[in-house]
Motif scaffolding. Structure first.
Motif, PDB file in Angstrom:
ATOM      1  N   ILE A 119      -5.547   6.663   9.362  1.00  0.00           N
ATOM      2  CA  ILE A 119      -5.635   7.569   8.209  1.00  0.00           C
ATOM      3  C   ILE A 119      -6.894   7.274   7.389  1.00  0.00           C
ATOM      4  CG2 ILE A 119      -4.296   6.342   6.432  1.00  0.00           C
ATOM      5  CD1 ILE A 119      -4.009  10.039   7.352  1.00  0.00           C
TER       6      ILE A 119
ATOM      7  N   ILE B 259      -0.461  17.819   0.891  1.00  0.00           N
ATOM      8  CA  ILE B 259      -0.014  17.589   2.270  1.00  0.00           C
ATOM      9  C   ILE B 259       1.040  18.622   2.635  1.00  0.00           C
ATOM     10  CG2 ILE B 259       1.144  16.004   3.840  1.00  0.00           C
ATOM     11  CD1 ILE B 259       0.125  13.702   2.167  1.00  0.00           C
TER      12      ILE B 259
ATOM     13  N   THR C   8      -5.211  -0.112  -3.935  1.00  0.00           N
ATOM     14  CA  THR C   8      -3.980  -0.906  -3.985  1.00  0.00           C
ATOM     15  C   THR C   8      -4.135  -2.220  -3.224  1.00  0.00           C
ATOM     16  OG1 THR C   8      -3.142   0.531  -2.243  1.00  0.00           O
ATOM     17  CG2 THR C   8      -2.249   0.863  -4.427  1.00  0.00           C
TER      18      THR C   8
ATOM     19  N   SER D 238       0.851  -1.186   0.000  1.00  0.00           N
ATOM     20  CA  SER D 238       0.000   0.000   0.000  1.00  0.00           C
ATOM     21  C   SER D 238       0.890   1.241   0.000  1.00  0.00           C
ATOM     22  CB  SER D 238      -0.945  -0.008   1.198  1.00  0.00           C
ATOM     23  OG  SER D 238      -0.217   0.209   2.365  1.00  0.00           O
ATOM     24  N   SER D 239       0.335   2.325  -0.439  1.00  0.00           N
ATOM     25  CA  SER D 239       1.092   3.532  -0.732  1.00  0.00           C
ATOM     26  C   SER D 239       1.973   3.977   0.426  1.00  0.00           C
ATOM     27  CB  SER D 239       0.121   4.647  -1.073  1.00  0.00           C
ATOM     28  OG  SER D 239       0.796   5.869  -1.094  1.00  0.00           O
ATOM     29  N   TYR D 240       3.261   4.138   0.143  1.00  0.00           N
ATOM     30  CA  TYR D 240       4.140   4.517   1.233  1.00  0.00           C
ATOM     31  C   TYR D 240       3.977   6.003   1.568  1.00  0.00           C
ATOM     32  CZ  TYR D 240       8.389   7.125  -0.150  1.00  0.00           C
ATOM     33  OH  TYR D 240       9.298   8.083  -0.484  1.00  0.00           O
ATOM     34  N   LEU D 241       3.610   6.782   0.575  1.00  0.00           N
ATOM     35  CA  LEU D 241       3.316   8.193   0.820  1.00  0.00           C
ATOM     36  C   LEU D 241       2.183   8.334   1.830  1.00  0.00           C
ATOM     37  CD1 LEU D 241       3.490  11.212   0.055  1.00  0.00           C
ATOM     38  CD2 LEU D 241       1.926  10.717  -1.825  1.00  0.00           C
ATOM     39  N   VAL D 242       1.142   7.526   1.648  1.00  0.00           N
ATOM     40  CA  VAL D 242      -0.003   7.557   2.541  1.00  0.00           C
ATOM     41  C   VAL D 242       0.407   7.171   3.956  1.00  0.00           C
ATOM     42  CG1 VAL D 242      -2.156   6.349   3.071  1.00  0.00           C
ATOM     43  CG2 VAL D 242      -1.718   7.159   0.755  1.00  0.00           C
ATOM     44  N   ARG D 243       1.298   6.190   4.062  1.00  0.00           N
ATOM     45  CA  ARG D 243       1.692   5.725   5.392  1.00  0.00           C
ATOM     46  C   ARG D 243       2.557   6.752   6.113  1.00  0.00           C
ATOM     47  NH1 ARG D 243       4.013   0.447   5.757  1.00  0.00           N
ATOM     48  NH2 ARG D 243       5.069   0.749   3.782  1.00  0.00           N
TER      49      ARG D 243
ATOM     50  N   ASP E 146       0.810   4.209  -7.010  1.00  0.00           N
ATOM     51  CA  ASP E 146       1.146   5.111  -5.908  1.00  0.00           C
ATOM     52  C   ASP E 146       2.626   5.502  -5.872  1.00  0.00           C
ATOM     53  OD1 ASP E 146       2.374   2.932  -4.710  1.00  0.00           O
ATOM     54  OD2 ASP E 146       0.590   2.398  -3.571  1.00  0.00           O
TER      55      ASP E 146
ATOM     56  N   TYR F 201       2.191  10.013   5.580  1.00  0.00           N
ATOM     57  CA  TYR F 201       1.196  11.040   5.877  1.00  0.00           C
ATOM     58  C   TYR F 201       0.434  10.679   7.156  1.00  0.00           C
ATOM     59  CZ  TYR F 201      -3.200  13.624   5.274  1.00  0.00           C
ATOM     60  OH  TYR F 201      -4.304  14.393   5.467  1.00  0.00           O
ATOM     61  N   SER F 202       0.107   9.384   7.285  1.00  0.00           N
ATOM     62  CA  SER F 202      -0.598   8.930   8.464  1.00  0.00           C
ATOM     63  C   SER F 202       0.174   9.274   9.744  1.00  0.00           C
ATOM     64  CB  SER F 202      -0.820   7.427   8.344  1.00  0.00           C
ATOM     65  OG  SER F 202      -1.080   6.892   9.594  1.00  0.00           O
ATOM     66  N   TRP F 203       1.488   9.053   9.723  1.00  0.00           N
ATOM     67  CA  TRP F 203       2.294   9.374  10.914  1.00  0.00           C
ATOM     68  C   TRP F 203       2.365  10.865  11.157  1.00  0.00           C
ATOM     69  CZ3 TRP F 203       3.801   6.715  14.964  1.00  0.00           C
ATOM     70  CH2 TRP F 203       3.757   5.312  14.874  1.00  0.00           C
TER      71      TRP F 203
ATOM     72  N   PRO G 264      -1.670   2.786  12.147  1.00  0.00           N
ATOM     73  CA  PRO G 264      -1.588   4.024  11.355  1.00  0.00           C
ATOM     74  C   PRO G 264      -2.450   3.978  10.091  1.00  0.00           C
ATOM     75  CG  PRO G 264       0.578   3.369  12.087  1.00  0.00           C
ATOM     76  CD  PRO G 264      -0.330   2.231  12.421  1.00  0.00           C
TER      77      PRO G 264
END
Lengths: 304, 264
Positions: B27, B224, B244, A137-142, B201, A144-146, B23
């Motif tokens: 999100i 962001i 994904t 899954s998208s590392y950018l999203v992960r 992604d 961002y989550s942090w 996490p």
């Protein structure tokens, strides 16, 4: 076998058989036909690009016109060598890559061991998917989550306050980067370690016990050496991915937490100074080259 | 192993899995946040931002670009990656090791190197940045994924199947259609799905090959960093995670492999 009906059209069928036989007798021809497109594409575009990058490190940008000047010079490397800022940035990047690699190995090993040698097969399959999904899954999203978790009004402080503890002000620090890097690359460590542990035959462990080794001794002398190639294989990912990243420092690192990647990205995106960026980018490439040579010695490539 | 040891390992496993998943769940929850300020815990819930995101012109454009890039890059990767895997698995020749190393290089080198290298290639070649420059960037690492999946499958199938087919009088096309293809098809689908998920992604290589174009991840990153339209970004992020996760689950069902590492 519907195609055998085509025997009713002898000339075409005969031609096809002749062609197949010809290809069968000349395996090199078949291999070349299969290999030529990917190899040519890779050799021209990928290797060509790497060469272009390397060569441009020895050029420079004309400070008036902003154009790349094709005169050979070591100036970029001289600037890098003499300015302590760049040493600090390179040191921070490599140090973080090492810290993240060690952290991930420590976090991953017991989980991988549990998957490979303790958990029943259904649980193992479930854990496998639970590790695999974050990996893809998208590392950018992960990242961002942090950023939201570590923020002042984020989930971390909410939990801490609930436990009666004060706020942890670690957003936009090196600690934040360390957590986030360890988090995003963790699955890349778990999977190869798991694969290595799973391949250890059970009777090796029994033999070790029969020879009088206790649990710890068996672990140190049998399991760990056989798992090492897997750990090294995983570390190639955690190390290389941290070394080349610039998104994590940009999103969760604070002022003065730039990585090599951030400098490189700025030099290209804002200053248009490709030669200088290329010169600095040789640092992670050289580090990775050394790392890969050592990894190959340790048998990590067979574990990939 | 002792009972205590097993329990300790199990507890460790649960903690690490929680670390991996909490996490992501947090999100995803923010996508339903009815406040425009991001605080935890979430005070109220809404589906409003999905509608807002769907009607956003920029979101739609970047989504469409990402889908196009992903599909083309995956198509290229399927052709190039499976060809290379067939040759590497079935033939022994000089330079075989170097070629397999070359194909793995985009995975071993940091993405920023691939991105910068392609960028300098385009600059020197006078190639202006377009959808095709993004596609080429994505194809370099998508090829690796397909290659690994197909290679792992071929290693587990005996080459004598093909010889048997030929002995029984099948020509090359029939052998491909009735022997090779059934063996490879699920590996190709799985590799293709993973390649698409990876491309969909990707952000680092794209930064250097997109120029002024905005793919969906670039849209997310820009917003962001500027702290703009975060509620819309959260809704988009939710969709990206779901989009994904689905291909990964399907490909896992098809191959029972990680898709990244070729297990034997």
């Amino acid at each position: 076998m519907a195609d055998l009906a085509e025997a009713g059209r002898p000339p075409i069928r005969a031609a096809r058989l002749r062609l197949s036989a010809a290809l069968w007798r000349r395996p090199w021809l078949k291999a070349s036909l299969l290999l030529a497109p990917p190899v040519i594409a890779f050799a021209v575009i990928y290797l060509g690009s790497l060469a272009a990058l390397f060569i441009s490190a020895f050029w420079q940008v004309d400070s008036f016109t902003g154009k790349v000047v094709h005169t050979w010079t070591f100036d970029n490397f001289k600037t890098l060598w003499e300015d302590h800022t760049y040493w600090r940035i390179a040191g921070r990047t490599i140090g973080m890559a090492a810290a993240v690699t060690v952290t991930d190995a420590v976090l991953a090993f017991p989980l991988a061991y549990f998957m490979a040698r303790v958990a029943p097969s259904r649980t193992r399959a479930a854990i496998f998917v639970l590790v695999l999904l974050p990996l893809w899954s998208s590392y950018l999203v992960r990242i961002y989550s942090w950023r939201t978790i570590l923020a002042k009004n984020g989930a971390l402080n909410w939990v801490l306050n609930g436990l009666g503890l004060p706020d942890a002000n670690i957003a936009y620090t090196n600690w934040a980067m360390w957590i986030v890097f360890s988090y995003v690359w963790l699955p890349f460590m778990i999977l190869p370690v798991y694969a290595a542990l799973e391949r250890i035959p059970q009777n090796y462990i029994e033999a070790s016990g029969d020879l009088g080794a206790r649990g710890w001794r068996t672990f140190r002398s049998v399991i760990l050496p056989l798992a090492l190639p897997g750990i090294v294989a995983g570390s190639i990912f955690t190390f290389s991915l941290t070394l080349g990243d610039f998104i994590t420092p940009a999103l969760v690192g604070g002022a003065g937490s730039s990585f090599i990647g951030n400098v490189v990205e700025e030099q290209i995106g804002i200053n248009g100074n490709l030669p200088f960026a290329a010169a600095f980018a040789t640092v992670p490439v050289v580090v990775m080259a050394v790392y890969l040579v050592i990894a190959k010695r340790l048998g990590a490539f067979e574990a990939l | 192993m002792s009972r205590g040891g097993r329990i300790a390992l199990g507890a460790w496993a649960v903690l690490v899995l929680a670390f991996l998943w909490i996490p992501l769940l947090i999100i995803m929850a923010y996508a339903f946040n009815d406040s425009t300020i991001q605080t935890w815990p979430i005070s109220g819930w809404t589906l409003h931002w999905f509608k807002e995101a769907w009607n956003d012109h920029e979101v739609r454009q970047s989504l469409w670009l990402s889908v196009k890039v992903g599909l083309i890059a995956t198509g290229a990767a399927l052709v190039l990656g499976s060809g290379a895997a067939l040759a590497i698995a079935r033939f022994r020749f000089f330079g075989r090791e170097s070629i397999s190393f070359l194909l793995l290089l985009p995975l071993a080198l940091p993405g920023i190197i691939t991105g910068m290298a392609l960028n300098s290639f385009y600059v020197f070649g006078g190639i202006s940045l377009s959808i095709w420059t993004i596609v080429i960037g994505h194809a370099t690492f998508c090829v690796v994924v397909v290659y690994n999946n197909v290679l792992a499958r071929l290693r587990r199938t005996s080459p004598s199947l093909i010889e048997a087919s030929m002995d029984l009088g099948a020509d090359g096309w029939q052998t491909f259609r009735f022997v090779t293809w059934p063996v490879l098809s699920t590996a190709l689908v799985a590799g293709g799905l993973l390649a698409f998920a990876l491309s969909f992604d990707e952000v680092i290589v794209t930064t250097f090959t997109a120029g002024a174009q905005t793919t969906l991840p670039i849209f997310i990153l820009d917003n962001i960093q500027r702290g703009q339209q975060l509620p819309i970004v959260n809704a988009v992020v939710f969709v990206v995670i779901v989009l994904t996760v689905i291909p990964v689950i399907i490909s896992q069902r098809l191959t029972h492999e990680s898709g990244l590492l070729s297990s034997r």
